[in-house]
Scaffold this active site. Structure first.
Site, PDB file in Angstrom:
ATOM      1  N   HIS B 123       0.899  -1.038  -0.019  1.00 33.92           N
ATOM      2  CA  HIS B 123      -0.373  -0.329   0.320  1.00 33.92           C
ATOM      3  C   HIS B 123       0.796   1.421  -0.149  1.00 33.92           C
ATOM      4  O   HIS B 123       0.459   2.051  -0.778  1.00 33.92           O
ATOM      5  CB  HIS B 123      -1.243   0.087   1.176  1.00 33.92           C
ATOM      6  N   TYR B 124       2.078   1.079   0.432  1.00 35.01           N
ATOM      7  CA  TYR B 124       2.376   1.873   0.917  1.00 35.01           C
ATOM      8  C   TYR B 124       3.767   2.431  -0.667  1.00 35.01           C
ATOM      9  O   TYR B 124       3.315   3.609  -1.074  1.00 35.01           O
ATOM     10  CB  TYR B 124       3.763   2.187   1.908  1.00 35.01           C
ATOM     11  N   MET B 125       4.431   1.613  -1.542  1.00 34.79           N
ATOM     12  CA  MET B 125       5.104   1.616  -2.886  1.00 34.79           C
ATOM     13  C   MET B 125       3.395   2.511  -3.698  1.00 34.79           C
ATOM     14  O   MET B 125       3.933   3.138  -4.700  1.00 34.79           O
ATOM     15  CB  MET B 125       4.911   0.299  -2.913  1.00 34.79           C
TER      16      MET B 125
END
Lengths: 207, 207
Positions: B123-125
């Site tokens: 999700h961060y990527m």
């Protein structure tokens, strides 16, 4: 019309598939697991096994329209909001464009037009907003439906569907499904963004 | 050059502001709280009070460049990843364009080029990817720096900065700051996306 229903295992998606079938369309329910196939098969609804978190481009073959009704739901974290609600939708749009789909209808949310000023679940509103913006810029004909607070009670067949400033309101999931099916059935996509709450207008006259 | 440093209270941002000052530039540290002002004032660095979650367009007046080094960090949830890392960056890009900024440098992450295949924190990527894509499409001159695993140890002044396929590696935060400052200082934005890990090339020769 042959219509891919993404998120068919969810409550709205399930009803979209059924209502499309009732109207004489040719829905294809996209589901993740083999055990989700039977419930559709029993109703004569075609299925395709595909996972939003993997490559799911095979699901779009010969599709004329797509309804995106997937959502990570309330029981998972905001990480899944990014991966499913935002990025799943964005990749669905990209796949649809690639496959030559004509009309793309999506379940958004009534606060998604102005996420920065959302009172609550701001991250969710941003994710829906980002997906909607991607669809708008895609070149696909689109219908964006932004329902108010979703309810599980049976639909009334009557709604308030309107553009512009949102209003606070509830709406049964079944009526959301009915409006999506009406939009697909009418097939006059005018690239519109609608708010949707309960109301007095018969769904068949709402667009 | 007059350079707005967004996320100046973070470790990388703080060092970016200091290093810009050392090089004779005119950094403006964007901070959220009054009590964060003193640490910059003591070093002769100008500050502007602004909050990524509110309207922060006033911070961009007369800026020639922007370094975005803000991040919600590891101690908050994925909801803040959307609100800060993704949407904070996107709105910073929009504000910068509006204000006529020339060069925009951003701290991304080494996996952000291919978020779907990220091993972890997918999700961060995706959030970093979405911000990078927005910057690339903005029309601004940009430098996107995608560091490997960030370390707190002192910088070495030597790095491996390269385009194309990423490699696994560590890199001290101080060296990330040094590369960002070098990119701003050199001021030859070529609209490049770089991976950054520790290496042998002096920062001054890395671009």
């Amino acid at each position: 019309m042959r219509v891919l229903v993404v998120g068919a295992n969810g409550q709205i998606g399930h009803q979209v598939a059924e209502k499309l079938k009732e109207k004489g369309h040719d829905p294809v329910a996209m589901v993740r697991k083999e055990e989700q196939v039977g419930q559709f098969k029993d109703k004569g609804i075609e299925t395709v096994l595909a996972d939003l978190e993997k490559d799911f481009s095979h699901a779009f073959e010969n599709m004329e329209a797509v309804v995106f009704a997937a959502g990570s739901g309330g029981s998972t974290g905001a990480d899944k909001t990014i991966v499913i609600d935002q990025e799943g939708a964005i990749e669905t749009v990209d796949n649809a464009r690639e496959a030559g789909v004509k009309h793309f209808a999506i379940v958004s949310s009534i606060g998604a037009g102005d996420p920065k000023n959302a009172d609550q679940i701001k991250h969710y509103m941003y994710a829906k907003h980002r997906a909607d913006e991607h669809l708008k810029a895609s070149g696909l004909d689109y219908t964006i439906i932004r329902p108010g607070m979703l309810q599980n009670e049976a639909g009334t067949g009557r709604v308030k569907l309107f553009e512009g400033e949102p209003e606070v309101g509830n709406v049964p999931r079944e009526d959301v499904a009915a409006v999506l099916v009406h939009a697909i059935d009418k097939n006059q996509p005018a690239n519109k963004v609608y708010n949707l709450i309960e109301g007095d207008t018969p769904v068949e006259e709402s667009i």
